[in-house]
Design a protein around this motif. Structure first.
Motif, PDB file in Angstrom:
ATOM      1  N   GLN A   1       0.872  -1.175   0.000  1.00  0.00           N
ATOM      2  CA  GLN A   1       0.000   0.000   0.000  1.00  0.00           C
ATOM      3  C   GLN A   1       0.905   1.219   0.000  1.00  0.00           C
ATOM      4  N   LEU A   2       0.317   2.353  -0.308  1.00  0.00           N
ATOM      5  CA  LEU A   2       1.089   3.589  -0.384  1.00  0.00           C
ATOM      6  C   LEU A   2       1.305   4.165   0.999  1.00  0.00           C
ATOM      7  N   TRP A   3       2.557   4.469   1.321  1.00  0.00           N
ATOM      8  CA  TRP A   3       2.873   5.081   2.609  1.00  0.00           C
ATOM      9  C   TRP A   3       3.235   6.553   2.428  1.00  0.00           C
ATOM     10  N   GLU A   4       2.615   7.169   1.442  1.00  0.00           N
ATOM     11  CA  GLU A   4       2.763   8.617   1.233  1.00  0.00           C
ATOM     12  C   GLU A   4       1.350   9.189   1.214  1.00  0.00           C
ATOM     13  N   ASP A   5       1.165  10.314   1.881  1.00  0.00           N
ATOM     14  CA  ASP A   5      -0.184  10.846   2.123  1.00  0.00           C
ATOM     15  C   ASP A   5      -0.798  11.407   0.836  1.00  0.00           C
TER      16      ASP A   5
ATOM     17  N   SER B   1       2.561   9.420 -12.454  1.00  0.00           N
ATOM     18  CA  SER B   1       2.758   8.973 -11.077  1.00  0.00           C
ATOM     19  C   SER B   1       3.640   7.738 -11.038  1.00  0.00           C
ATOM     20  N   ILE B   2       4.615   7.757 -10.142  1.00  0.00           N
ATOM     21  CA  ILE B   2       5.289   6.509  -9.792  1.00  0.00           C
ATOM     22  C   ILE B   2       4.200   5.595  -9.236  1.00  0.00           C
ATOM     23  N   CYS B   3       4.206   4.332  -9.641  1.00  0.00           N
ATOM     24  CA  CYS B   3       3.089   3.455  -9.282  1.00  0.00           C
ATOM     25  C   CYS B   3       3.145   3.021  -7.824  1.00  0.00           C
ATOM     26  N   SER B   4       4.257   2.426  -7.412  1.00  0.00           N
ATOM     27  CA  SER B   4       4.322   1.789  -6.099  1.00  0.00           C
ATOM     28  C   SER B   4       3.114   0.844  -5.993  1.00  0.00           C
ATOM     29  N   ALA B   5       2.304   0.898  -4.951  1.00  0.00           N
ATOM     30  CA  ALA B   5       1.154  -0.020  -4.900  1.00  0.00           C
ATOM     31  C   ALA B   5      -0.062   0.534  -5.662  1.00  0.00           C
TER      32      ALA B   5
ATOM     33  N   ILE C   1       3.835   4.579 -13.680  1.00  0.00           N
ATOM     34  CA  ILE C   1       5.015   3.856 -14.167  1.00  0.00           C
ATOM     35  C   ILE C   1       5.837   3.346 -12.994  1.00  0.00           C
ATOM     36  N   ASP C   2       6.385   2.158 -13.148  1.00  0.00           N
ATOM     37  CA  ASP C   2       7.232   1.599 -12.093  1.00  0.00           C
ATOM     38  C   ASP C   2       8.195   0.582 -12.697  1.00  0.00           C
ATOM     39  N   LEU C   3       9.388   0.584 -12.155  1.00  0.00           N
ATOM     40  CA  LEU C   3      10.405  -0.387 -12.566  1.00  0.00           C
ATOM     41  C   LEU C   3      10.003  -1.793 -12.164  1.00  0.00           C
TER      42      LEU C   3
ATOM     43  N   ALA D   1       6.137  -6.324  -9.841  1.00  0.00           N
ATOM     44  CA  ALA D   1       5.281  -6.715  -8.714  1.00  0.00           C
ATOM     45  C   ALA D   1       4.459  -5.517  -8.233  1.00  0.00           C
ATOM     46  N   GLN D   2       5.066  -4.331  -8.261  1.00  0.00           N
ATOM     47  CA  GLN D   2       4.330  -3.136  -7.835  1.00  0.00           C
ATOM     48  C   GLN D   2       3.216  -2.809  -8.831  1.00  0.00           C
ATOM     49  N   VAL D   3       3.520  -2.954 -10.112  1.00  0.00           N
ATOM     50  CA  VAL D   3       2.494  -2.714 -11.130  1.00  0.00           C
ATOM     51  C   VAL D   3       1.351  -3.718 -10.957  1.00  0.00           C
TER      52      VAL D   3
ATOM     53  N   GLU E   1       5.160  -0.367 -17.270  1.00  0.00           N
ATOM     54  CA  GLU E   1       6.253  -0.948 -16.496  1.00  0.00           C
ATOM     55  C   GLU E   1       7.550  -0.423 -17.088  1.00  0.00           C
ATOM     56  N   GLY E   2       8.433   0.103 -16.264  1.00  0.00           N
ATOM     57  CA  GLY E   2       9.699   0.608 -16.784  1.00  0.00           C
ATOM     58  C   GLY E   2      10.188   1.789 -15.978  1.00  0.00           C
ATOM     59  N   ALA E   3      11.198   2.463 -16.513  1.00  0.00           N
ATOM     60  CA  ALA E   3      11.795   3.593 -15.800  1.00  0.00           C
ATOM     61  C   ALA E   3      11.098   4.888 -16.188  1.00  0.00           C
ATOM     62  N   LEU E   4      10.885   5.726 -15.215  1.00  0.00           N
ATOM     63  CA  LEU E   4      10.288   7.034 -15.433  1.00  0.00           C
ATOM     64  C   LEU E   4      11.042   7.803 -16.526  1.00  0.00           C
ATOM     65  N   GLU E   5      12.360   7.624 -16.531  1.00  0.00           N
ATOM     66  CA  GLU E   5      13.208   8.346 -17.467  1.00  0.00           C
ATOM     67  C   GLU E   5      12.826   8.073 -18.932  1.00  0.00           C
ATOM     68  N   THR E   6      12.203   6.926 -19.199  1.00  0.00           N
ATOM     69  CA  THR E   6      11.885   6.576 -20.585  1.00  0.00           C
ATOM     70  C   THR E   6      10.768   7.454 -21.145  1.00  0.00           C
TER      71      THR E   6
ATOM     72  N   ASP F   1       9.369   8.970  -3.454  1.00  0.00           N
ATOM     73  CA  ASP F   1      10.668   9.408  -2.922  1.00  0.00           C
ATOM     74  C   ASP F   1      11.793   8.757  -3.713  1.00  0.00           C
ATOM     75  N   ILE F   2      11.581   8.649  -5.049  1.00  0.00           N
ATOM     76  CA  ILE F   2      12.552   7.897  -5.867  1.00  0.00           C
ATOM     77  C   ILE F   2      13.938   8.530  -5.889  1.00  0.00           C
ATOM     78  N   PHE F   3      14.029   9.845  -5.689  1.00  0.00           N
ATOM     79  CA  PHE F   3      15.345  10.499  -5.810  1.00  0.00           C
ATOM     80  C   PHE F   3      16.305  10.057  -4.716  1.00  0.00           C
TER      81      PHE F   3
ATOM     82  N   PHE G   1       6.914   9.433   8.325  1.00  0.00           N
ATOM     83  CA  PHE G   1       8.339   9.084   8.358  1.00  0.00           C
ATOM     84  C   PHE G   1       9.217   9.930   7.457  1.00  0.00           C
ATOM     85  N   TYR G   2       8.638  10.846   6.711  1.00  0.00           N
ATOM     86  CA  TYR G   2       9.466  11.617   5.771  1.00  0.00           C
ATOM     87  C   TYR G   2      10.017  12.874   6.428  1.00  0.00           C
ATOM     88  N   SER G   3      11.266  13.228   6.050  1.00  0.00           N
ATOM     89  CA  SER G   3      11.870  14.409   6.657  1.00  0.00           C
ATOM     90  C   SER G   3      11.634  15.641   5.800  1.00  0.00           C
TER      91      SER G   3
HETATM   92  C1  LIG Z   1      10.637   4.930  -4.396  1.00  0.00           C
HETATM   93  S1  LIG Z   1       9.604   3.606  -3.807  1.00  0.00           S
HETATM   94  C2  LIG Z   1       8.961   4.358  -2.351  1.00  0.00           C
HETATM   95  C3  LIG Z   1       7.707   3.805  -1.833  1.00  0.00           C
HETATM   96  C4  LIG Z   1       6.922   4.673  -1.005  1.00  0.00           C
HETATM   97  N1  LIG Z   1       7.601   5.362   0.023  1.00  0.00           N
HETATM   98  C5  LIG Z   1       5.559   4.148  -0.637  1.00  0.00           C
HETATM   99  O1  LIG Z   1       4.996   4.612   0.307  1.00  0.00           O
HETATM  100  O2  LIG Z   1       5.025   3.309  -1.361  1.00  0.00           O
HETATM  101  C6  LIG Z   1       8.259   3.636  -4.903  1.00  0.00           C
HETATM  102  C7  LIG Z   1       8.442   2.888  -6.187  1.00  0.00           C
HETATM  103  O3  LIG Z   1       9.314   3.615  -7.041  1.00  0.00           O
HETATM  104  C8  LIG Z   1       9.803   2.698  -7.989  1.00  0.00           C
HETATM  105  N2  LIG Z   1      10.916   3.360  -8.677  1.00  0.00           N
HETATM  106  C9  LIG Z   1      12.076   3.790  -8.163  1.00  0.00           C
HETATM  107  N3  LIG Z   1      12.813   4.422  -9.087  1.00  0.00           N
HETATM  108  C10 LIG Z   1      12.099   4.422 -10.255  1.00  0.00           C
HETATM  109  C11 LIG Z   1      12.318   4.931 -11.583  1.00  0.00           C
HETATM  110  N4  LIG Z   1      13.428   5.575 -11.887  1.00  0.00           N
HETATM  111  N5  LIG Z   1      11.347   4.736 -12.505  1.00  0.00           N
HETATM  112  C12 LIG Z   1      10.220   4.072 -12.188  1.00  0.00           C
HETATM  113  N6  LIG Z   1       9.958   3.576 -10.951  1.00  0.00           N
HETATM  114  C13 LIG Z   1      10.879   3.744  -9.993  1.00  0.00           C
HETATM  115  C14 LIG Z   1      10.106   1.484  -7.149  1.00  0.00           C
HETATM  116  O4  LIG Z   1      10.101   0.302  -7.947  1.00  0.00           O
HETATM  117  C15 LIG Z   1       8.985   1.489  -6.125  1.00  0.00           C
HETATM  118  O5  LIG Z   1       7.951   0.593  -6.457  1.00  0.00           O
END
Ligand SMILES: C[S@@+](CC[C@H](N)C(=O)[O-])C[C@H]1O[C@@H](n2cnc3c(N)ncnc32)[C@H](O)[C@@H]1O
Length: 365
Positions: A19-23, A41-45, A63-65, A68-70, A271-276, A291-293, A355-357
């Motif tokens: 699940q998403l742990w970002e508000d 949006s980064i997918c995460s869950a 999008i997500d690398l 399993a998250q997708v 599915e893939g990298a955001l950069e694409t 918080d991918i950075f 938990f984020y600073s």
């Molecule tokens: C950075 S993590 C953090 C999770 C988050 N704190 C939460 O509450 O779900 C979120 C997702 O970013 C994906 N991710 C990280 N770098 C990425 C990138 N460059 N492109 C696409 N997805 C990326 C990871 O696979 C992960 O599923």
């Protein structure tokens, strides 16, 4: 390699965040007016991408690398389509359920074979913990809740956290009842970089981290438990008690269920990298960058940030969190964006996922 080839070769890794742990409330407020716009949006869950549909955009590219998250988002989409709201929150684990297996079968019935196999192997875990409880991160919290927390606090004390009370009474409760020596010890041990790296987050994620995680968590807990009302905090509830209490994350709330359900086709799940994205020539107006950075070295961060700028329309908003590692617009790109200080301040003050600073909102000039 085309998409089909990728899916036949790529391997499913494990679910890290179920699940998403970002508000999501904070995210949507920071993204601002996005009606008819294109969001990324980064997918995460998947919960925050689903929540972004409430902004009424033309589409949300998620999008997500991680495959399993997708898969987490794809099963959610199937669940929105197949279940009513009560069934949905029982399946996700917000509410107790005697029929989670049945709900799972109904939601998963139409999934393509490969995805059905992925989820079939996790059916038992979903029945036990809910779909929102089957990630590595949630397992980490479960160990805390089941085995360690009972050594520190009685059930009555834990229940008391979620009884609404005025700010002064919340501060008194935290200082007099909650912060005993056992809790302080637990914080130090369990939230050590060492243990969290092994149980919850990949040790590699701590490469750039300085300072003690325990101190950081203690400070943020005060924010969640005193400045904000814990009875309205679904994230804190899931950590301390099974499931969610009175409050739910944005996309799981009853009042938004039908709106999200009717907008599911606006999700473009990749599915893939955001950069694409930048290679595809697409442009977007708002980015949820999670918080991918934090997981990148400063050099990679600079390159990826540049790629995002190249895919951003003028005025586009970039929203992201830092947990421990400081990441703000790299100096080389600083002239291209402005920091939105009121949005940042409002987001930090309201953030229930404690938990984020740091929380950052930047607008492309
Ligand atoms: C950075 S993590 C953090 C999770 C988050 N704190 C939460 O509450 O779900 C979120 C997702 O970013 C994906 N991710 C990280 N770098 C990425 C990138 N460059 N492109 C696409 N997805 C990326 C990871 O696979 C992960 O599923």
């Amino acid at each position: 390699m085309n998409g089909a080839e990728i899916s036949s070769h790529a391997r499913f890794d494990d679910i890290r965040y179920a699940q998403l742990w970002e508000d999501a409330d904070v995210l949507n407020a920071a993204l601002g007016q996005q009606r008819g716009k294109v969001l990324v949006s980064i997918c995460s869950a998947g919960d925050n991408a689903l929540g972004m549909l409430l902004l009424d955009p033309e589409k949300v590219i998620t999008i997500d690398l991680s495959r399993a998250q997708v898969a987490c988002l794809k099963l959610r989409v199937a669940a929105y389509r197949a279940l009513d709201h009560q069934g949905f929150v029982e399946l996700l684990g917000s509410r107790p359920s005697e029929r989670r297996g049945e709900l799972f079968d109904t939601a998963a019935a139409g999934l393509p074979a490969e995805l059905a196999a992925f989820w079939g192997a996790r059916r038992e875990a979903v029945v036990a913990y809910g779909l929102g409880g089957v990630g590595k991160f949630e397992r980490y919290f479960r160990i805390l809740r089941q085995y360690l927390l009972p050594l520190v606090h009685s059930r009555a004390t834990i229940d008391e956290v979620f009884v609404s009370k005025p700010l002064a009474a919340r501060a008194e409760f935290l200082d007099r009842r909650w912060n005993n020596w056992r809790w302080n010890l637990l914080l130090k041990l369990f939230f050590s970089n060492f243990v969290m790296g092994r149980l919850g987050r990949d040790p590699a994620f701590f490469q750039h981290v300085e300072g003690s995680l325990a101190e950081h968590v203690a400070g943020r807990l005060r924010h969640a438990a005193v400045d904000l009302d814990p009875s309205q905090n679904p994230y804190l509830h899931w950590i301390l008690k099974p499931g969610h209490g009175a409050a739910l994350p944005l996309a799981w709330r009853a009042e938004h269920y039908d709106t999200i359900r009717t907008r599911l086709d606006r999700l473009d799940i990749r599915e893939g990298a955001l950069e694409t994205l930048v290679e595809s020539g697409e442009r977007a107006d708002g980015f949820n960058l999670s918080d991918i950075f934090e997981y990148m070295s400063p050099e990679v961060f600079e390159t990826v940030y540049g790629a995002i700028l190249a895919a951003a329309n003028p005025g586009a908003r970039l929203v992201y969190w830092n947990m421990m590692v400081p990441r703000r617009v790299p100096p080389v790109h600083a002239g291209r964006v402005s920091r939105l200080e009121p949005e940042i301040a409002a987001g930090k003050a309201a953030d229930k996922a404690f938990f984020y600073s740091d929380f950052v909102v930047e607008a492309v000039k």
